[in-house]
Design an enzyme around this catalytic site. Sequence first.
Site, PDB file in Angstrom:
ATOM      1  N   ARG A 158     -24.654  76.715  33.649  1.00 17.80           N
ATOM      2  CA  ARG A 158     -23.291  76.268  33.336  1.00 17.80           C
ATOM      3  C   ARG A 158     -23.167  75.877  31.868  1.00 17.80           C
ATOM      4  NH1 ARG A 158     -23.215  71.896  37.697  1.00 17.80           N
ATOM      5  NH2 ARG A 158     -21.305  71.124  36.738  1.00 17.80           N
ATOM      6  N   ARG A 188     -25.346  62.973  39.150  1.00 17.11           N
ATOM      7  CA  ARG A 188     -24.131  63.180  39.939  1.00 17.11           C
ATOM      8  C   ARG A 188     -24.460  63.976  41.208  1.00 17.11           C
ATOM      9  NH1 ARG A 188     -19.079  65.967  36.962  1.00 17.11           N
ATOM     10  NH2 ARG A 188     -20.022  67.930  37.601  1.00 17.11           N
ATOM     11  N   LYS A 211     -15.223  64.550  31.612  1.00 19.48           N
ATOM     12  CA  LYS A 211     -13.806  64.928  31.684  1.00 19.48           C
ATOM     13  C   LYS A 211     -13.137  64.371  32.943  1.00 19.48           C
ATOM     14  CE  LYS A 211     -14.512  69.413  31.423  1.00 19.48           C
ATOM     15  NZ  LYS A 211     -15.982  69.546  31.399  1.00 19.48           N
ATOM     16  N   ARG A 268     -21.910  68.203  45.416  1.00 17.01           N
ATOM     17  CA  ARG A 268     -21.619  69.485  44.755  1.00 17.01           C
ATOM     18  C   ARG A 268     -22.895  70.306  44.640  1.00 17.01           C
ATOM     19  NH1 ARG A 268     -17.786  68.995  39.542  1.00 17.01           N
ATOM     20  NH2 ARG A 268     -18.941  70.905  39.128  1.00 17.01           N
ATOM     21  N   ARG A 327     -11.137  77.822  29.730  1.00 17.69           N
ATOM     22  CA  ARG A 327     -12.577  77.948  29.482  1.00 17.69           C
ATOM     23  C   ARG A 327     -12.928  79.233  28.761  1.00 17.69           C
ATOM     24  NH1 ARG A 327     -14.312  74.246  33.895  1.00 17.69           N
ATOM     25  NH2 ARG A 327     -16.559  74.048  33.862  1.00 17.69           N
TER      26      ARG A 327
END
Length: 192
Positions: A146, A128, A14, A134, A89
């Site tokens: 998640r 990532r 996204k 992160r 969400r």
Amino acid sequence: MFNIILFGPPGSGKGTQSEKLIATYGLKHLSTGDLLRTEISKQTPLGLEAKSIMDRGQLVPDEVVIEMISSALDANPQANGFLFDGFPRTVAQSEALDKLLQLKNTEIGVVLALEVSEEELVHRLLNRGLTSGRSDDNNESVIKARISEYRSKTTVVADHYSQFDKVVHIKGEGTVDQIFASLCSEIDQRLS
Ligand code: ADP
């Protein structure tokens, strides 16, 4: 005004596709993940509260993100349209968004739902995590949490918009440019 929800699980691309879409269509990008990370970096009370929830891979409370989006909509009265990324969400967030847009005499034009296998998602997020800094990306159990939050609370958002025939499913595996072309083709059909 044309408003888009870019929908899909964590790691579905996204963020990457949002950057390209806003540049092409002149939309204002509203990512609740980015807004929350800004609060964390400024060490605001909201940021401090959100950080511990995000580090567990859970969703922050609806009221918090709805208020952030409401302020962001008010702060951008001149926008051509909004690209929502990582929001809504939950069904409660979807209903709140629909009302906020209605107050501005606009609505969601299309929900573009990126589809990626779970194996590929975990692989992308761990990758990532090597560079993103992160803290929710470098731990496989947080990543799994998640994805599980997504399956239990967020997939129903697509059902909410399916009622209004607004959801298009897009294959989220392939090159960035191939996926971008599929997204653009759906948007262009609806703009013309
Ligand atoms: P990703 O899509 O990779 O999970 P995001 O940056 O969209 O990344 O979100 C990171 C975290 O921020 C989520 O795991 C969640 O804790 C929180 N978050 C972001 N958007 C929302 C939202 N709309 N509602 C609740 N929590 C959110």
